[in-house]
Each structure stands twice: as C-alpha cells, then as structure tokens.
Motif scaffolding. Structure first.
Motif, PDB file in Angstrom:
ATOM      1  N   GLU A  10       0.830  -1.204   0.000  1.00  0.00           N
ATOM      2  CA  GLU A  10       0.000   0.000   0.000  1.00  0.00           C
ATOM      3  C   GLU A  10       0.865   1.255   0.000  1.00  0.00           C
ATOM      4  N   GLN A  11       1.948   1.242   0.762  1.00  0.00           N
ATOM      5  CA  GLN A  11       2.852   2.392   0.788  1.00  0.00           C
ATOM      6  C   GLN A  11       3.504   2.591  -0.582  1.00  0.00           C
ATOM      7  N   ASN A  12       3.895   1.473  -1.223  1.00  0.00           N
ATOM      8  CA  ASN A  12       4.483   1.571  -2.557  1.00  0.00           C
ATOM      9  C   ASN A  12       3.490   2.153  -3.553  1.00  0.00           C
ATOM     10  N   GLN A  13       2.247   1.705  -3.485  1.00  0.00           N
ATOM     11  CA  GLN A  13       1.211   2.212  -4.384  1.00  0.00           C
ATOM     12  C   GLN A  13       0.968   3.700  -4.142  1.00  0.00           C
ATOM     13  N   ASN A  14       0.913   4.091  -2.896  1.00  0.00           N
ATOM     14  CA  ASN A  14       0.721   5.512  -2.568  1.00  0.00           C
ATOM     15  C   ASN A  14       1.886   6.354  -3.076  1.00  0.00           C
ATOM     16  N   ALA A  15       3.101   5.833  -2.947  1.00  0.00           N
ATOM     17  CA  ALA A  15       4.278   6.561  -3.418  1.00  0.00           C
ATOM     18  C   ALA A  15       4.245   6.702  -4.943  1.00  0.00           C
ATOM     19  N   LYS A  16       3.821   5.646  -5.646  1.00  0.00           N
ATOM     20  CA  LYS A  16       3.725   5.717  -7.109  1.00  0.00           C
ATOM     21  C   LYS A  16       2.689   6.748  -7.533  1.00  0.00           C
ATOM     22  N   GLU A  17       1.545   6.745  -6.870  1.00  0.00           N
ATOM     23  CA  GLU A  17       0.497   7.705  -7.206  1.00  0.00           C
ATOM     24  C   GLU A  17       0.950   9.136  -6.930  1.00  0.00           C
ATOM     25  N   ALA A  18       1.640   9.336  -5.825  1.00  0.00           N
ATOM     26  CA  ALA A  18       2.147  10.673  -5.501  1.00  0.00           C
ATOM     27  C   ALA A  18       3.173  11.124  -6.535  1.00  0.00           C
ATOM     28  N   ALA A  19       4.028  10.202  -6.977  1.00  0.00           N
ATOM     29  CA  ALA A  19       5.033  10.540  -7.989  1.00  0.00           C
ATOM     30  C   ALA A  19       4.374  10.886  -9.315  1.00  0.00           C
ATOM     31  N   GLU A  20       3.326  10.158  -9.691  1.00  0.00           N
ATOM     32  CA  GLU A  20       2.612  10.453 -10.933  1.00  0.00           C
ATOM     33  C   GLU A  20       1.960  11.826 -10.878  1.00  0.00           C
ATOM     34  N   ILE A  21       1.363  12.159  -9.755  1.00  0.00           N
ATOM     35  CA  ILE A  21       0.733  13.474  -9.596  1.00  0.00           C
ATOM     36  C   ILE A  21       1.779  14.579  -9.663  1.00  0.00           C
ATOM     37  N   GLN A  22       2.913  14.355  -9.010  1.00  0.00           N
ATOM     38  CA  GLN A  22       3.981  15.351  -9.023  1.00  0.00           C
ATOM     39  C   GLN A  22       4.539  15.517 -10.438  1.00  0.00           C
ATOM     40  N   ASN A  23       4.753  14.415 -11.150  1.00  0.00           N
ATOM     41  CA  ASN A  23       5.257  14.496 -12.519  1.00  0.00           C
ATOM     42  C   ASN A  23       4.295  15.263 -13.415  1.00  0.00           C
ATOM     43  N   LYS A  24       3.005  15.009 -13.257  1.00  0.00           N
ATOM     44  CA  LYS A  24       1.999  15.706 -14.060  1.00  0.00           C
ATOM     45  C   LYS A  24       2.020  17.207 -13.767  1.00  0.00           C
ATOM     46  N   ALA A  25       2.121  17.548 -12.486  1.00  0.00           N
ATOM     47  CA  ALA A  25       2.144  18.963 -12.106  1.00  0.00           C
ATOM     48  C   ALA A  25       3.386  19.660 -12.663  1.00  0.00           C
ATOM     49  N   ILE A  26       4.530  18.999 -12.587  1.00  0.00           N
ATOM     50  CA  ILE A  26       5.767  19.583 -13.108  1.00  0.00           C
ATOM     51  C   ILE A  26       5.673  19.738 -14.621  1.00  0.00           C
ATOM     52  N   ARG A  27       5.160  18.716 -15.304  1.00  0.00           N
ATOM     53  CA  ARG A  27       5.031  18.767 -16.759  1.00  0.00           C
ATOM     54  C   ARG A  27       4.132  19.934 -17.178  1.00  0.00           C
ATOM     55  N   GLU A  28       2.996  20.084 -16.508  1.00  0.00           N
ATOM     56  CA  GLU A  28       2.084  21.174 -16.838  1.00  0.00           C
ATOM     57  C   GLU A  28       2.725  22.537 -16.579  1.00  0.00           C
ATOM     58  N   PHE A  29       3.464  22.655 -15.490  1.00  0.00           N
ATOM     59  CA  PHE A  29       4.133  23.915 -15.161  1.00  0.00           C
ATOM     60  C   PHE A  29       5.164  24.264 -16.229  1.00  0.00           C
ATOM     61  N   VAL A  30       5.979  23.284 -16.604  1.00  0.00           N
ATOM     62  CA  VAL A  30       7.017  23.542 -17.601  1.00  0.00           C
ATOM     63  C   VAL A  30       6.400  23.901 -18.946  1.00  0.00           C
ATOM     64  N   GLU A  31       5.362  23.171 -19.358  1.00  0.00           N
ATOM     65  CA  GLU A  31       4.709  23.478 -20.627  1.00  0.00           C
ATOM     66  C   GLU A  31       4.114  24.889 -20.620  1.00  0.00           C
ATOM     67  N   GLU A  32       3.559  25.277 -19.477  1.00  0.00           N
ATOM     68  CA  GLU A  32       2.958  26.605 -19.372  1.00  0.00           C
ATOM     69  C   GLU A  32       4.027  27.695 -19.431  1.00  0.00           C
ATOM     70  N   LYS A  33       5.133  27.499 -18.740  1.00  0.00           N
ATOM     71  CA  LYS A  33       6.179  28.523 -18.680  1.00  0.00           C
ATOM     72  C   LYS A  33       7.051  28.549 -19.928  1.00  0.00           C
ATOM     73  N   ALA A  34       7.269  27.385 -20.548  1.00  0.00           N
ATOM     74  CA  ALA A  34       8.164  27.318 -21.703  1.00  0.00           C
ATOM     75  C   ALA A  34       7.499  27.874 -22.951  1.00  0.00           C
TER      76      ALA A  34
END
Length: 65
Positions: A10-34
């Motif tokens: 369960e901890q591994n699954q939560n960590a994967k989901e958190a990483a996916e959310i963080q990656n999506k947020a970073i990707r959207e931020f970079v696309e918006e700023k670039a």
C-alpha cells in the motif's frame, strides 16, 4: 500475505500515485512557462542560419588555422 507485506504494498502504491501526480504537475508547469517553441520570435529560421556558401568559407578558414 502478512500484514506487513500488505502495508508495504500500500505504501508503494501511494508513493507511485504521488510521484505520478507530481510528474503531471511539473510537466504542466514547464509546458505553461516554456511556451510554444514553434512560435516566431525576433529571429526565425531564415535569418538565424548562415547561407551554405558562408558556412563553407568559414569552415575552410577554420581548417587553415
């Protein structure tokens, strides 16, 4: 399955989901700023490159050094 194994999974699954959310947020931020790299700025492809003859002359000059 033991309780500790389930907790670990369960901890591994939560960590994967958190990483996916963080990656999506970073990707959207970079696309918006670039912005769009294909938009024309003060320099476009026709003015940014030297003509082939000029490139050839520069290359020959540099090879002589």
């Amino acid at each position: 399955m033991s309780k500790s194994t389930k907790v670990q999974q369960e901890q591994n699954q939560n960590a994967k989901e958190a990483a996916e959310i963080q990656n999506k947020a970073i990707r959207e931020f970079v696309e918006e700023k670039a912005g769009d790299s294909r938009t024309k700025g003060p320099v476009d492809e026709s003015t940014a490159r030297l003509p082939d003859d000029q490139n050839r002359l520069i290359t020959q000059h540099n090879l002589r050094k």
